[in-house]
Scaffold this active site. Sequence first.
Site, short mmCIF file in Angstrom:
data_model
loop_
_atom_site.label_atom_id
_atom_site.label_comp_id
_atom_site.label_asym_id
_atom_site.label_seq_id
_atom_site.Cartn_x
_atom_site.Cartn_y
_atom_site.Cartn_z
N ASP A 187 35.89 40.27 49.56
CA ASP A 187 36.76 41.35 50.05
C ASP A 187 37.97 40.84 50.81
OD1 ASP A 187 34.81 43.05 48.97
OD2 ASP A 187 33.68 43.02 50.85
N HIS A 244 37.32 45.40 43.68
CA HIS A 244 38.69 44.93 43.94
C HIS A 244 39.64 46.11 44.00
CE1 HIS A 244 37.50 40.80 42.05
NE2 HIS A 244 36.81 41.11 43.11
N THR A 280 24.02 44.35 46.10
CA THR A 280 24.71 45.58 45.71
C THR A 280 23.83 46.43 44.79
OG1 THR A 280 25.66 44.45 43.81
CG2 THR A 280 26.98 44.46 45.82
N LYS A 314 19.34 35.22 32.08
CA LYS A 314 20.19 34.23 31.41
C LYS A 314 19.60 32.82 31.58
CE LYS A 314 24.94 32.37 31.70
NZ LYS A 314 26.31 32.63 32.15
N ASP A 363 48.30 42.45 59.50
CA ASP A 363 48.68 43.67 60.23
C ASP A 363 47.52 44.26 61.04
OD1 ASP A 363 47.84 44.01 57.43
OD2 ASP A 363 47.86 46.16 57.89
P1 GDP Z 1 38.68 41.99 47.06
O1 GDP Z 1 37.26 42.27 46.76
O2 GDP Z 1 38.90 40.57 47.52
O3 GDP Z 1 39.62 42.34 45.95
O4 GDP Z 1 39.08 42.90 48.30
P2 GDP Z 1 38.69 44.47 48.53
O5 GDP Z 1 39.56 45.29 47.67
O6 GDP Z 1 37.22 44.65 48.42
O7 GDP Z 1 39.02 44.63 50.06
C1 GDP Z 1 40.28 44.38 50.57
C2 GDP Z 1 40.82 45.66 51.23
O8 GDP Z 1 41.92 45.34 52.04
C3 GDP Z 1 41.34 46.67 50.23
O9 GDP Z 1 41.11 47.96 50.75
C4 GDP Z 1 42.82 46.39 50.16
O10 GDP Z 1 43.60 47.51 49.79
C5 GDP Z 1 43.08 46.01 51.59
N1 GDP Z 1 44.16 45.02 51.79
C6 GDP Z 1 44.46 43.92 51.05
N2 GDP Z 1 45.46 43.23 51.63
C7 GDP Z 1 45.80 43.90 52.75
C8 GDP Z 1 46.74 43.65 53.80
O11 GDP Z 1 47.46 42.66 53.81
N3 GDP Z 1 46.78 44.58 54.81
C9 GDP Z 1 45.98 45.67 54.85
N4 GDP Z 1 46.08 46.52 55.85
N5 GDP Z 1 45.08 45.93 53.87
C10 GDP Z 1 44.97 45.05 52.85
P1 IMO Z 2 34.24 41.06 45.90
O1 IMO Z 2 34.59 40.50 44.55
C1 IMO Z 2 31.51 41.21 49.31
C2 IMO Z 2 27.31 40.19 48.51
C3 IMO Z 2 26.38 41.39 48.67
C4 IMO Z 2 25.10 40.67 49.07
C5 IMO Z 2 25.14 39.39 48.25
C6 IMO Z 2 24.33 39.46 46.97
O2 IMO Z 2 34.57 42.49 46.07
O3 IMO Z 2 34.77 40.19 46.99
P2 IMO Z 2 24.60 40.73 44.66
O4 IMO Z 2 24.66 42.18 44.35
O5 IMO Z 2 25.78 39.97 44.18
O6 IMO Z 2 23.31 40.09 44.21
O7 IMO Z 2 24.60 40.65 46.27
O8 IMO Z 2 26.50 39.17 47.93
N1 IMO Z 2 28.44 40.43 47.60
C7 IMO Z 2 29.68 40.72 48.01
N2 IMO Z 2 30.18 40.94 49.24
N3 IMO Z 2 32.32 41.25 48.25
C8 IMO Z 2 31.85 41.02 46.99
O9 IMO Z 2 32.64 40.97 45.92
C9 IMO Z 2 30.46 40.77 46.84
N4 IMO Z 2 29.68 40.51 45.78
C10 IMO Z 2 28.45 40.29 46.26
O10 IMO Z 2 26.85 42.24 49.67
O11 IMO Z 2 25.17 40.28 50.43
MG MG Z 3 35.75 43.63 47.28
#
Ligand code: GDP
Ligand code: IMO
Ligand code: MG
Length: 453
Positions: free
Chosen positions: A39, A67, A159, A170, A361
């Site tokens: 995230d 994402h 999740t 697999k 920010d």
């Molecule tokens: P990912 O899994 O790595 O793609 O990230 P996620 O989408 O799960 O979580 C990132 C969150 O932060 C999302 O809600 C984005 O819209 C938000 N986000 C990403 N970059 C920025 C930033 O620079 N500032 C703020 N305020 N939010 C951001």
């Molecule tokens: P993105 O791509 C944050 C975490 C789960 C759990 C562990 C195992 O959005 O960054 P799983 O369902 O994969 O067997 O869960 O991994 N986890 C993530 N946490 N962002 C993710 O993906 C995650 N993908 C898996 O919360 O702790």
């Molecule tokens: Mg994410």
Amino acid sequence: IWSGKDQKNANQPAATGQKRPRNDAGNKVTVVLGAQWGDEGKGKVVDLLATEADIVCRCQGGNNAGHTVVVDGKEYDFHLLPSGIINPKSISLIGNGVVIHLPGLFEEGDKNEKKGLKGWEKRLIVSDRAHLVFDFHQVVDGLQETERQAQEGKNIGTTKKGIGPAYSSKASRTGLRVCDLLGDFKDFSTRFKNLVQQYQSMYPSLTADVEDQLKKLKEFAERLRPMVRDGVYYMYEALHGPPKKILVEGANAALLDIDFGTYPFVTSSNCTVGGACTGLGIPPMNIGDVFGVAKAYTTRVGIGAFPTEQLNAIGELLQTRGHEVGVTTGRKRRCGWLDLVIVRYAHMINGFTAIALTKLDILDVLDEIKVGVAYKLNGKRIPHFPANMDVLQKVEVEYETFPGWKTDTSAARKWNDLPVKAQNYIRFIENHIGVPIKWVGVGKSRECMIQMF
Ligand code: GDP
Ligand code: IMO
Ligand code: MG
């Protein structure tokens, strides 16, 4: 014989005068990877680069990923679809290393279509070698979590998307792939039934309406068929044809990697750079830039050690200001200070060429900001990242403290727009990791990204 650092002459024919086949290195792929516990904002970084990309690929994970991409005020969330699917000019590819839950894939596509995403089925390529996640894998994921809780008093906090069970199938060579689904359906049905039975012998409470599931799978197979290709050959042609911009969107993150993460509180795939090669069938020499994405603080979803976690007002502020809620599960994310020990560790494995530092920010209102720079055990600094979770639970974090800039940075669009204190914070991070920071994120949308070089 050995290629040292100088690769300049690597493709020249040997000096014997004899003609040798030329090794055409081909195009390079750009890889975007999470440098923390997920995230970090990978979706946003991929979206930024995808506006110019010809192909955007996912190479590992499944719909455990979430994402977020914000374009023209509209928020999209992607789980299995590469975030590049938004770009109508690029092809999206789901590689062999991904595990695909077909109902989830089509549900995601249809949901985004309602938001305005057009023609995604025509722009999506799916590798015939990718493994399938079945509904019963997801049920088993839940049963395993219950079992862990009962046996050890704690679970992983997965999740429940069936990721662990599907990768287990697999690895145990009983899994079923896209090519199996599109082949002889009678044969597929027999193997599907055997797989269900295998899980039912392990989990007697597991019920599955096999005939109903097979009927649905047959329908999905026909919807999927036009998208399916030999992924290895597709990538080979893409790498060796005319110049192409190819992007790989990592899912999950380094600290969740099955080999290098905080095992057993990890996911079940390689979310580090090697996963790009094995998950797409491309040679290491075709890996170009590797961009690490790190938040300006740290978050984690699920269970497991988190040395810089702030179980206090700071953690709550980061959670609320950062809207730190899981995109896939809706769970609150745990929050803490930026931990540079883990980002450096991610760099050791991935060899980042540059970093995207997101969500600066969110720190705008803080009086002071801390950064974890080293771990100590029994008062002594340790140079490595501990493999053992009991050890990681015990480390003491050494912090550097910075004065807060107490200024709204969300309108900053270039380096000079940032307050000097924020610039100092960024420069410190860059020097400590030893990797240049190429982007700084100051907001959710596409334009809220300062490009440094
Ligand atoms: P990912 O899994 O790595 O793609 O990230 P996620 O989408 O799960 O979580 C990132 C969150 O932060 C999302 O809600 C984005 O819209 C938000 N986000 C990403 N970059 C920025 C930033 O620079 N500032 C703020 N305020 N939010 C951001
Ligand atoms: P993105 O791509 C944050 C975490 C789960 C759990 C562990 C195992 O959005 O960054 P799983 O369902 O994969 O067997 O869960 O991994 N986890 C993530 N946490 N962002 C993710 O993906 C995650 N993908 C898996 O919360 O702790
Ligand atoms: Mg994410």
